[in-house]
Design an enzyme around this catalytic site. Sequence first.
Site, PDB file in Angstrom:
ATOM      1  N   CYS A 195       0.846  -1.202   0.000  1.00 36.28           N
ATOM      2  CA  CYS A 195       0.000   0.000   0.000  1.00 36.28           C
ATOM      3  C   CYS A 195       0.883   1.254   0.000  1.00 36.28           C
ATOM      4  CB  CYS A 195      -0.896   0.013   1.244  1.00 36.28           C
ATOM      5  SG  CYS A 195      -2.180  -1.242   1.182  1.00 36.28           S
ATOM      6  N   CYS A 220      -3.689   0.341  -3.079  1.00 38.48           N
ATOM      7  CA  CYS A 220      -4.325   0.597  -1.782  1.00 38.48           C
ATOM      8  C   CYS A 220      -3.594   1.717  -1.041  1.00 38.48           C
ATOM      9  CB  CYS A 220      -4.360  -0.682  -0.941  1.00 38.48           C
ATOM     10  SG  CYS A 220      -2.783  -1.548  -0.825  1.00 38.48           S
TER      11      CYS A 220
END
Length: 290
Positions: free
Chosen positions: A111, A192
């Site tokens: 992420c 993400c």
Amino acid sequence: MTCRKFYVSRCRLFSIFGSILILVILVVIVSMSVQHGDNTPTTTKGTTTNLKTIVIERCRDYIRTVPQMSSNNCDAIWEAFQNSFLGKDPCNVKVEDYDLFITTVQQDIPCNKSLFWSKTSQIAHDFAKATKCLMTLEDTLLGYMMDGLKWCGQQHSKELNYTSCPGWIECEFNPVRSFWRRASAHFAELACGNVLVMLNGSIDTPFNKQSIFGSVEIKRFDSEKINYISIRVIDSLQDRVSCNSMSLEDLGKILKNASLNFDCKDIDKSEVERCINDPIPYSCDCVNWK
Ligand code: AVW
């Protein structure tokens, strides 16, 4: 005698100018043909020579340098790749034809590390390479293996076609374009946390709905996984405000409708270039992205 001398020197002058002119023409032709993302359809060119060796070697190089990737099998990856398009009409290779291939490659994208770009290929990749703070699709194994390569097969044959492959815009479902769409969709689905998007402020439509970013990636962003999207429009003209342009307004609407949080900021190209030339390793902070 003087007259002949004059004639000879004029002759030399012409031949020097002639040679320079031919040289300049050659340089222009060569540089146009090596440009990445060239819009001219290249019907005459076929699959990249030694495609299999290049792909497998790139794959092995990559998994050697990235320890977490050691579960990948480069021979199996090559098999899955060629099965996606061999024996098919090179204008009828669907995006989904690469599904199995995509699942053969195992890679987690952390992420807050994804960098998307559109019409900023050079500066985005230079930035990612110099700072190592973000990853583009071409820094993942899938993108790294296929970057800059061309391939196609043909119907009723299990061989690669080295003579002629359709160009990028020649037919929509050509093997190369379908691959990049599939790989881009996958890369966007995995995104993400906070993501960065680098657009080009020196063109009329920094956000183009027809581009892969505009037509594929943006549709795959998941608002449940993505916290924030920083749209950064890179321009060499100071004080230009591309964030207020129509095309960015369109992008804003699409993101809002998809419940994605974002902001847009114009950034001087020189700031990014300075950072590329004098990076802080593993940090994006040499550019004021905020
Ligand atoms: P792009 P995108 N012939 O700068 O948003 C051959 O427009 O589309 O950015 N190759 C081409 C052609 C063409 N006419 N047009 C585009 N390409 C290829 C993947 C070429 O390789 C990443 F994740 C060019 O460098 C980015 O976020 C590339 O498509 C996003 O998709 C990008 O064209 C960039 O795609």
